[in-house]
Write a protein that holds these residues in place. Sequence first.
Motif, PDB file in Angstrom:
ATOM      1  N   SER A   1     -78.104 -16.532 -79.178  1.00  0.00           N
ATOM      2  CA  SER A   1     -78.956 -15.934 -80.202  1.00  0.00           C
ATOM      3  C   SER A   1     -78.558 -16.349 -81.611  1.00  0.00           C
ATOM      4  O   SER A   1     -79.414 -16.449 -82.502  1.00  0.00           O
ATOM      5  CB  SER A   1     -78.924 -14.406 -80.084  1.00  0.00           C
ATOM      6  N   GLN A   2     -77.263 -16.583 -81.817  1.00  0.00           N
ATOM      7  CA  GLN A   2     -76.799 -16.931 -83.157  1.00  0.00           C
ATOM      8  C   GLN A   2     -77.292 -18.294 -83.617  1.00  0.00           C
ATOM      9  O   GLN A   2     -77.182 -18.631 -84.791  1.00  0.00           O
ATOM     10  CB  GLN A   2     -75.273 -16.884 -83.211  1.00  0.00           C
ATOM     11  N   GLN A   3     -77.868 -19.067 -82.703  1.00  0.00           N
ATOM     12  CA  GLN A   3     -78.498 -20.324 -83.115  1.00  0.00           C
ATOM     13  C   GLN A   3     -79.761 -20.071 -83.925  1.00  0.00           C
ATOM     14  O   GLN A   3     -80.214 -20.941 -84.679  1.00  0.00           O
ATOM     15  CB  GLN A   3     -78.851 -21.159 -81.885  1.00  0.00           C
ATOM     16  N   TYR A   4     -80.332 -18.865 -83.773  1.00  0.00           N
ATOM     17  CA  TYR A   4     -81.604 -18.554 -84.422  1.00  0.00           C
ATOM     18  C   TYR A   4     -81.512 -17.370 -85.384  1.00  0.00           C
ATOM     19  O   TYR A   4     -82.404 -17.203 -86.218  1.00  0.00           O
ATOM     20  CB  TYR A   4     -82.666 -18.240 -83.349  1.00  0.00           C
TER      21      TYR A   4
ATOM     22  N   SER B   1     -88.163 -12.284 -87.722  1.00  0.00           N
ATOM     23  CA  SER B   1     -88.590 -13.672 -87.834  1.00  0.00           C
ATOM     24  C   SER B   1     -88.325 -14.422 -86.531  1.00  0.00           C
ATOM     25  O   SER B   1     -89.022 -15.354 -86.183  1.00  0.00           O
ATOM     26  CB  SER B   1     -87.871 -14.371 -88.996  1.00  0.00           C
ATOM     27  N   GLU B   2     -87.281 -14.006 -85.803  1.00  0.00           N
ATOM     28  CA  GLU B   2     -86.983 -14.570 -84.478  1.00  0.00           C
ATOM     29  C   GLU B   2     -86.794 -13.391 -83.531  1.00  0.00           C
ATOM     30  O   GLU B   2     -85.696 -13.072 -83.104  1.00  0.00           O
ATOM     31  CB  GLU B   2     -85.728 -15.448 -84.548  1.00  0.00           C
ATOM     32  N   ILE B   3     -87.896 -12.752 -83.190  1.00  0.00           N
ATOM     33  CA  ILE B   3     -87.850 -11.482 -82.482  1.00  0.00           C
ATOM     34  C   ILE B   3     -87.216 -11.607 -81.104  1.00  0.00           C
ATOM     35  O   ILE B   3     -86.499 -10.702 -80.646  1.00  0.00           O
ATOM     36  CB  ILE B   3     -89.278 -10.878 -82.373  1.00  0.00           C
ATOM     37  N   VAL B   4     -87.416 -12.728 -80.403  1.00  0.00           N
ATOM     38  CA  VAL B   4     -86.857 -12.887 -79.062  1.00  0.00           C
ATOM     39  C   VAL B   4     -85.329 -12.899 -79.114  1.00  0.00           C
ATOM     40  O   VAL B   4     -84.655 -12.213 -78.339  1.00  0.00           O
ATOM     41  CB  VAL B   4     -87.380 -14.180 -78.406  1.00  0.00           C
ATOM     42  N   ALA B   5     -84.773 -13.654 -80.053  1.00  0.00           N
ATOM     43  CA  ALA B   5     -83.317 -13.727 -80.184  1.00  0.00           C
ATOM     44  C   ALA B   5     -82.743 -12.382 -80.616  1.00  0.00           C
ATOM     45  O   ALA B   5     -81.657 -11.982 -80.176  1.00  0.00           O
ATOM     46  CB  ALA B   5     -82.932 -14.808 -81.189  1.00  0.00           C
ATOM     47  N   GLU B   6     -83.467 -11.658 -81.480  1.00  0.00           N
ATOM     48  CA  GLU B   6     -82.983 -10.357 -81.952  1.00  0.00           C
ATOM     49  C   GLU B   6     -82.997  -9.317 -80.828  1.00  0.00           C
ATOM     50  O   GLU B   6     -82.071  -8.512 -80.695  1.00  0.00           O
ATOM     51  CB  GLU B   6     -83.827  -9.896 -83.138  1.00  0.00           C
ATOM     52  N   ILE B   7     -84.045  -9.357 -79.989  1.00  0.00           N
ATOM     53  CA  ILE B   7     -84.095  -8.459 -78.835  1.00  0.00           C
ATOM     54  C   ILE B   7     -82.964  -8.796 -77.870  1.00  0.00           C
ATOM     55  O   ILE B   7     -82.344  -7.904 -77.269  1.00  0.00           O
ATOM     56  CB  ILE B   7     -85.467  -8.563 -78.137  1.00  0.00           C
ATOM     57  N   ALA B   8     -82.658 -10.077 -77.738  1.00  0.00           N
ATOM     58  CA  ALA B   8     -81.570 -10.497 -76.856  1.00  0.00           C
ATOM     59  C   ALA B   8     -80.236  -9.908 -77.324  1.00  0.00           C
ATOM     60  O   ALA B   8     -79.418  -9.470 -76.502  1.00  0.00           O
ATOM     61  CB  ALA B   8     -81.487 -12.021 -76.813  1.00  0.00           C
ATOM     62  N   ILE B   9     -80.005  -9.886 -78.636  1.00  0.00           N
ATOM     63  CA  ILE B   9     -78.765  -9.313 -79.175  1.00  0.00           C
ATOM     64  C   ILE B   9     -78.702  -7.825 -78.864  1.00  0.00           C
ATOM     65  O   ILE B   9     -77.650  -7.293 -78.490  1.00  0.00           O
ATOM     66  CB  ILE B   9     -78.660  -9.560 -80.689  1.00  0.00           C
ATOM     67  N   LEU B  10     -79.827  -7.137 -79.009  1.00  0.00           N
ATOM     68  CA  LEU B  10     -79.864  -5.709 -78.694  1.00  0.00           C
ATOM     69  C   LEU B  10     -79.587  -5.464 -77.213  1.00  0.00           C
ATOM     70  O   LEU B  10     -78.889  -4.508 -76.850  1.00  0.00           O
ATOM     71  CB  LEU B  10     -81.216  -5.114 -79.087  1.00  0.00           C
ATOM     72  N   LEU B  11     -80.130  -6.315 -76.344  1.00  0.00           N
ATOM     73  CA  LEU B  11     -79.856  -6.177 -74.911  1.00  0.00           C
ATOM     74  C   LEU B  11     -78.368  -6.385 -74.628  1.00  0.00           C
ATOM     75  O   LEU B  11     -77.780  -5.678 -73.798  1.00  0.00           O
ATOM     76  CB  LEU B  11     -80.693  -7.181 -74.114  1.00  0.00           C
ATOM     77  N   ALA B  12     -77.758  -7.349 -75.328  1.00  0.00           N
ATOM     78  CA  ALA B  12     -76.321  -7.571 -75.168  1.00  0.00           C
ATOM     79  C   ALA B  12     -75.541  -6.356 -75.641  1.00  0.00           C
ATOM     80  O   ALA B  12     -74.532  -5.967 -75.040  1.00  0.00           O
ATOM     81  CB  ALA B  12     -75.891  -8.815 -75.950  1.00  0.00           C
ATOM     82  N   THR B  13     -76.017  -5.723 -76.721  1.00  0.00           N
ATOM     83  CA  THR B  13     -75.355  -4.540 -77.244  1.00  0.00           C
ATOM     84  C   THR B  13     -75.455  -3.373 -76.260  1.00  0.00           C
ATOM     85  O   THR B  13     -74.505  -2.617 -76.073  1.00  0.00           O
ATOM     86  CB  THR B  13     -75.987  -4.145 -78.591  1.00  0.00           C
TER      87      THR B  13
END
Length: 321
Positions: free
Chosen positions: A113-116, A175-187
């Motif tokens: 996710s940090q790529q985006y 702006s990059e909602i998919v990557a941000e949701i992925a971070i929340l799932l990891a959290t």
Amino acid sequence: MPQSTSEARRATATAATPLPSMAATGARNWRDYALLLALACCWSSTYPLAKLALPTIPPVTFISARSLIAAAFLFAILWMRGIKVPTDAKAWKLFATQQLINSTVPFLIITWSQQYVPASNTVVLASTTPIFAFLITSLITRHEPATLLKLAGAILGLAGTIVIVGLDALRGLSSEIVAEIAILLATISFACATIFGLRLSEYDPMVVAAGSLLFGGLVLLPPSLIIDQPWTLQPTPTAIIATIVMGIVSSALGLMLFYVCLGRLGTLTTNAQGYLRIPIGVGLSVLLLGESVPSNLTFGLLLVMAGVAAMTVPAERLKLR
């Protein structure tokens, strides 16, 4: 030096002896909070050390290497203490599950996710672990009291985190909602791992950490060999040192302290160290990487400390005597 046979047998028995649960009794002292601070210090070093290593060591190889280094370090200590790691399938199933939801899967997700997503946004999103732990505890597991005071502490800690990294960090969200949701799932995975980790309280914390890290390192070794081809890499001396230090400090000592804190303080209080990692991580970044000090560090730190206090101080201590 290895212990005698009789001493080794007694030590081996302690590996599966239930640890006293301070979380259940509420009996805490300054040593428990010192352990929480030590855990925050170990895990906050992850940010600057990873930044030093990742430019020349790809993420999969980096995570595998630090896990195997940490496992080797802990197994050496277990050998000197005369404690053997359990060999039954039940124990290793627990170790494997815990490592997958507490480290391997969420760290790979966050790395991708940090790529985006900018680092500051990642800090804000990843610091929501205490809130998710509170919600899971209060609505689903109910394994310990989830009071309004602890909820207030979780919100205060998140507010302090936002103040420290700056409100500008929130402007780029979505702006990059998919990557941000992925971070929340990891959290959310981190929060679930904190609760699942209570099932491992019958084992010595060092045994759990060693077994989990060995599994985590080995499961990522084949992808590392296939994708990154480590023999072709040319890591800098700084990257190698950062990986070794991160393996021993962040992974080995940090994970061991994590299981100690779970047994003594419970899931919600242990999760509070997630907020402490932010100011400590900023300080280490300034010291090791020469980054600038955020202008709102002092005010944000006060909010963080207030939130941690609300989540950790037993309610009975707040009552007038």
